[in-house]
Every structure is written in C-alpha cells, then in structure tokens.
Design an enzyme around this catalytic site. Structure first.
Site, PDB file in Angstrom:
ATOM      1  N   ASN A  37      31.182 -18.452  -5.525  1.00 18.69           N
ATOM      2  CA  ASN A  37      32.164 -19.526  -5.340  1.00 18.69           C
ATOM      3  C   ASN A  37      31.927 -21.044  -5.242  1.00 18.69           C
ATOM      4  OD1 ASN A  37      35.036 -20.000  -6.515  1.00 18.69           O
ATOM      5  ND2 ASN A  37      35.979 -18.458  -4.800  1.00 18.69           N
ATOM      6  N   HIS A 122      45.960  -7.025  -1.172  1.00 19.14           N
ATOM      7  CA  HIS A 122      45.992  -7.991  -0.933  1.00 19.14           C
ATOM      8  C   HIS A 122      47.930  -8.143  -1.468  1.00 19.14           C
ATOM      9  CE1 HIS A 122      42.928 -10.637  -0.599  1.00 19.14           C
ATOM     10  NE2 HIS A 122      42.179  -9.917   0.039  1.00 19.14           N
ATOM     11  N   TYR A 159      46.270 -19.831   3.940  1.00 20.85           N
ATOM     12  CA  TYR A 159      45.145 -19.283   3.019  1.00 20.85           C
ATOM     13  C   TYR A 159      46.018 -18.138   2.858  1.00 20.85           C
ATOM     14  CZ  TYR A 159      41.985 -15.502   2.341  1.00 20.85           C
ATOM     15  OH  TYR A 159      41.069 -15.227   1.521  1.00 20.85           O
ATOM     16  N   ASP A 210      43.921 -11.621   7.702  1.00 22.34           N
ATOM     17  CA  ASP A 210      42.854 -12.749   7.086  1.00 22.34           C
ATOM     18  C   ASP A 210      43.017 -14.054   8.195  1.00 22.34           C
ATOM     19  OD1 ASP A 210      40.348 -14.042   7.466  1.00 22.34           O
ATOM     20  OD2 ASP A 210      40.484 -13.111   4.648  1.00 22.34           O
ATOM     21  N   HIS A 212      40.777 -15.952   8.298  1.00 17.80           N
ATOM     22  CA  HIS A 212      39.952 -16.673   7.333  1.00 17.80           C
ATOM     23  C   HIS A 212      39.447 -18.294   8.614  1.00 17.80           C
ATOM     24  CE1 HIS A 212      39.240 -18.777   3.649  1.00 17.80           C
ATOM     25  NE2 HIS A 212      38.923 -17.218   3.281  1.00 17.80           N
ATOM     26  N   GLU A 236      40.921 -10.258  11.021  1.00 16.84           N
ATOM     27  CA  GLU A 236      39.521 -10.439  10.139  1.00 16.84           C
ATOM     28  C   GLU A 236      38.930 -12.171  10.383  1.00 16.84           C
ATOM     29  OE1 GLU A 236      39.675  -9.914   5.799  1.00 16.84           O
ATOM     30  OE2 GLU A 236      37.905 -11.601   5.601  1.00 16.84           O
ATOM     31  N   GLU A 262      32.210 -11.912   5.971  1.00 16.98           N
ATOM     32  CA  GLU A 262      31.730 -12.618   4.241  1.00 16.98           C
ATOM     33  C   GLU A 262      30.887 -13.553   4.341  1.00 16.98           C
ATOM     34  OE1 GLU A 262      35.961 -12.317   3.420  1.00 16.98           O
ATOM     35  OE2 GLU A 262      35.760 -14.394   3.498  1.00 16.98           O
ATOM     36  N   ARG A 283      32.256  -7.376   7.482  1.00 18.30           N
ATOM     37  CA  ARG A 283      32.465  -7.198   5.989  1.00 18.30           C
ATOM     38  C   ARG A 283      31.431  -7.834   5.141  1.00 18.30           C
ATOM     39  NH1 ARG A 283      37.046  -7.430   3.871  1.00 18.30           N
ATOM     40  NH2 ARG A 283      36.637  -9.038   3.087  1.00 18.30           N
ATOM     41  N   HIS A 312      33.803  -6.920   1.834  1.00 20.43           N
ATOM     42  CA  HIS A 312      34.424  -8.202   1.228  1.00 20.43           C
ATOM     43  C   HIS A 312      34.744  -7.445  -0.185  1.00 20.43           C
ATOM     44  CE1 HIS A 312      33.831 -12.144  -0.407  1.00 20.43           C
ATOM     45  NE2 HIS A 312      35.443 -12.484   0.017  1.00 20.43           N
ATOM     46  N   ASP A 316      36.409 -13.110  -6.901  1.00 20.70           N
ATOM     47  CA  ASP A 316      34.605 -14.319  -7.128  1.00 20.70           C
ATOM     48  C   ASP A 316      33.441 -13.049  -7.137  1.00 20.70           C
ATOM     49  OD1 ASP A 316      36.322 -14.991  -3.885  1.00 20.70           O
ATOM     50  OD2 ASP A 316      34.421 -15.039  -4.108  1.00 20.70           O
ATOM     51  N   GLU A 339      37.410  -3.860   0.686  1.00 17.05           N
ATOM     52  CA  GLU A 339      38.164  -4.809  -0.101  1.00 17.05           C
ATOM     53  C   GLU A 339      38.599  -4.644  -1.624  1.00 17.05           C
ATOM     54  OE1 GLU A 339      37.621  -8.641   0.689  1.00 17.05           O
ATOM     55  OE2 GLU A 339      39.613  -9.399  -0.375  1.00 17.05           O
ATOM     56  N   TRP A 402      38.463 -24.240   6.180  1.00 17.71           N
ATOM     57  CA  TRP A 402      39.233 -23.739   5.327  1.00 17.71           C
ATOM     58  C   TRP A 402      38.847 -21.743   5.343  1.00 17.71           C
ATOM     59  CZ3 TRP A 402      38.614 -20.468   0.536  1.00 17.71           C
ATOM     60  CH2 TRP A 402      39.553 -20.172   0.444  1.00 17.71           C
TER      61      TRP A 402
HETATM   62  O1  KDG Z   1      35.451 -17.555  -1.970  1.00 19.45           O
HETATM   63  C1  KDG Z   1      36.139 -17.624  -1.125  1.00 19.45           C
HETATM   64  C2  KDG Z   1      36.946 -16.355  -1.007  1.00 19.45           C
HETATM   65  O2  KDG Z   1      35.875 -15.360  -1.372  1.00 19.45           O
HETATM   66  C3  KDG Z   1      37.566 -15.303  -0.007  1.00 19.45           C
HETATM   67  O3  KDG Z   1      38.010 -16.813   0.580  1.00 19.45           O
HETATM   68  C4  KDG Z   1      38.388 -13.968  -0.010  1.00 19.45           C
HETATM   69  O4  KDG Z   1      38.775 -14.092   2.540  1.00 19.45           O
HETATM   70  C5  KDG Z   1      38.183 -13.779   1.841  1.00 19.45           C
HETATM   71  C6  KDG Z   1      38.760 -12.410   1.547  1.00 19.45           C
HETATM   72  O5  KDG Z   1      38.996 -11.845   3.230  1.00 19.45           O
HETATM   73  O6  KDG Z   1      39.085 -11.804   0.246  1.00 19.45           O
HETATM   74 MG    MG Z   2      38.151 -12.950   4.386  1.00 19.35          MG
END
Ligand code: KDG
Ligand code: MG
Length: 402
Positions: A37, A122, A159, A210, A212, A236, A262, A283, A312, A316, A339, A402
C-alpha cells in the site's frame, strides 16, 4: 514444467493492486499478489526489472529453490519490497502446483486442520456510542469477533475511523493526509470505549483493538492494565513493531494479549517476539512476509512457543492474498484468527474467487489452486491511481507513527 510467460498487472478497482501472472509451457496459470500500500510501483518494478527476467525458463515445480534463489540470490535481505515481490512468485508457483495436482491448495498443504476459519471484522465510530452501534451491527451479521476503534477527542483523523457508511481506506491523494495525535487523550478515551462495548453488548464475543504503533512501551503497559478487566482478545501493535525488545516491558506489566507483525516481513523480524513469548498472536501475512512458503515457516516457529496466527487482512491485500491466507489458516495447528474486511464490489469483480463468508467465518474453496484469479479485461478499466497513506503529527508538529 518450465515457466513460459510472466506479466505484472497494476490495477485500481477502488484501490491499487499489483498482481503477478505466471504461465507455464503447458498453459497453466498461477496468480500472486504483490501489493504494498502506497509503494505499489516499487514492487511492480522489482518484479518486472529484476525477478521476471530470471523466471522465464525456470522449473515451476521448484518452489523452495526459487524462493532461496531470489532471497539469498539478491544478497540484500528482507524488507517489504523484496519480500512482497518474492511472495507474489511463491503464491503463483503454489497456485500452479496445486492446479497441476488438481487439488485445492489446502489439500496440498496437508489438508484441513479445521472446518472453517474464524475472522474478525472492523467496527468504527465518530463517538463511542456510534462504535457500540457498529459493533452490534456486526454481531447481528454473524461475526463473533470485532475490532473496535473510535475517534479520539483532541486528535484529527484517528486511526481506523471511517466516514459513516464508508469502507475504511486510508490511502488517498497525491500527498499524505496530515492527521494529529495526542497520547494522553487516547489513553483517557480508549478504556471508555472498552467499558461501553462490554456494558452494552456483554462478554459473549471477542473485542480486538488496534493501537497502530503509537505508544511507548510504558504507555502501552498502562493501556493494557486499564483494559485488562474488559477481556480484550488482543491489543494490536501497541508500540512500533520493529522494536522487538519494547515488548518485554509491555509483557512485564500487563496480561492483555498482544498481537503484532503486519509491517514485518521475515522470520528474523519476529524471532525474538516468538521465542521469548512476548506476543500472543503473530500478524505477518502472505504478501508481505515472503509468500506461503515463508509464512508457514513463521507459523511453525510460533507453534513451538504457543504463539498463534492472526494474519493481517486489510483491503489493501488483494483477494489473492486473502485466498492464500484462508487456505493456510485452514491447515496450520496454531491458527488464532484472521482479519477480514470485505473488499469493494469492484475489487471482487476484478478478482473472481471461490472463498466464501459464512456466519463469522471464511471457508476456502475446493477448486484446484488457491482459487483466486484476475480478469485482465476488467482490470484494464481501472488504471493505477497514486495514493499515499496518511502521516500523524503531535500537537507541536513532530512527526509521529501513523
Ligand atoms: O496499509 C496499511 C493498512 O493495511 C493498515 O493500516 C491496516 O493496521 C491495519 C489493520 O490492522 O488492518
Ligand atoms: Mg493493524
């Protein structure tokens, strides 16, 4: 059985995907996902400029040798671009092998170790009440595990929160979107969300969340302690995943289950996390961690240490990755959860597939191969569209994770 042709296809049915098509001398086709991505064209070039010229004429049956040839043969190790490109070749070769054997991939991988693959969905909301309502909607739709995210007052663009009724797709535009982050607000607000979903919806389902990558080890430990009593399935990416030793601090202070991986690409990236039992779920995924061959190796190592899989599966990753994941998930002894964010209808139309969703689970199909392909005519209708993932800044402008 030699590889006769290769083709790298970049298409954007709602979002960008990079796909490798390999065809053998006898016309058998194998498909692999190479999507990274926001950096899609780097992997497309890695394949087109560096791997494809070496693929034509190679024996398609020698999957492990081809993996080692591209991994060790590059001299340069690991990293998302290299590992996604190798993953695409690996998926395509497993697809060809399974088609030649006239077996669905799960059969070739040793057969099913379970009947169905449990997935989590989600839920998102601008307020905690909206998130509770979204979790309820998903539980009513048959899911038994839901990731809950909510907007954080005092930040912009938290996020995992999408506009009402829209799929969450953070990669957009020709420059990264600027979002803001404020850890104290998050640490105050996130436990309130856990409390609300449990108060309103009880404990007869699993809640995931998550972070993140946004906390320090000590902040992550504080979060873990403040939500432990709500029985999270996992927290996560509490800290940036590449710092494996950070997880020792988290582990020392909280019993909240931890998931990460991930953004990691190889067995070496998760070695300490697994062998020191610092996480509960790994993940890593088919496309970003070197394909079916390498991901299976990671899961086997994890099995030795009681760590379970939790791949994951954001949108994407193309349906090809999801298809391969569902086959692998069905066969490993230490499956945890998968997921699952349903793809947009345009994406599903470009990638015909035989996996299916049923009552909170995905079921692998039984057609020979991994069961996912790409319709080249339809793909051509959706040209590549540049799209960046957002960045996050603290209130003083400092760039954060991020
Ligand atoms: O491309 C980034 C995403 O795949 C990510 O932000 C998604 O953190 C993510 C998740 O747990 O699905
Ligand atoms: Mg994630």
């Amino acid at each position: 059985m030699r590889i006769a042709e290769d083709r790298v296809i970049v298409t954007s049915p709602r979002r960008n995907f990079v796909t490798l098509k390999l065809t053998t001398e006898d016309g058998t086709v194998g498909w692999g996902d190479a999507t990274l991505n926001g950096r899609e064209l780097a992997v497309a070039s890695y394949l087109t400029d560096h791997l494809c010229p070496l693929l034509v004429g190679r024996d398609a049956t020698r999957i492990e040798d081809t993996w080692q040839y591209f991994y060790r043969g590059a001299y340069w190790r690991r990293g998302p671009v290299t590992m996604s490109a190798i993953a695409a070749v690996d998926m395509a070769l497993w697809d060809i092998k399974a088609k030649k054997a006239q077996m669905p991939l799960h059969e070739l991988l040793g057969g099913k170790a379970r009947d169905r693959v449990r997935v989590y969905a989600h839920a998102t909301g601008a307020t905690i009440a909206d998130t509770v309502a979204d979790v309820k909607r998903l539980l009513d739709a048959g899911f038994t595990a839901v990731r809950a995210q909510t907007d954080i007052p005092g930040t912009e663009g938290a996020y995992g929160v999408s506009a009402p009724g829209q799929l969450y797709d953070p990669a957009k535009g020709t420059r990264p979107q600027e979002t803001t982050w404020h850890t104290p607000s998050y640490l105050r607000h996130a436990p309130l969300m856990f409390e609300a979903v449990r108060d309103e919806l009880g404990y007869d389902w699993d809640v995931l969340h998550d972070v993140h990558h946004r906390l320090s080890p000590l902040e992550a430990a504080q979060l873990g302690r403040s939500v432990e009593r709500f029985s999270p399935f996992w927290l996560e990416d509490p800290t940036p995943a590449e710092d494996q030793s950070a997880f020792r601090t988290i582990r020392a202070h909280t019993t909240a289950p931890i998931a990460t991986g991930e953004v990691l690409n190889s067995i070496w990236d998760v070695n300490t996390l697994i062998t020191e039992r610092l996480v509960d779920y790994v993940r890593t995924t088919v496309v970003h961690a070197g394909g079916i061959s390498h991901l299976r190796r990671i899961f086997d190592l994890a099995h030795l240490y009681g760590v379970r899989s939790g791949s994951h599966g954001a949108t994407d990753l193309s349906p090809i990755s999801l298809g391969c994941a569902v086959h692998l998930d069905a066969t490993i002894p230490n499956f945890g959860i998968q997921e699952y964010m349903a793809h947009a209808p345009e994406t599903d139309d470009v990638f015909p597939h035989d996996y299916r969703f049923e009552a909170g689970h995905l079921l692998p199909g039984d057609t020979p191969g991994h069961g996912v392909s790409l319709d080249e005519e339809k793909a051509a209708r959706y040209p590549y569209t540049p799209a960046y993932l957002p960045v996050a800044r603290l209130r003083d402008g400092t760039l954060h994770d991020w």
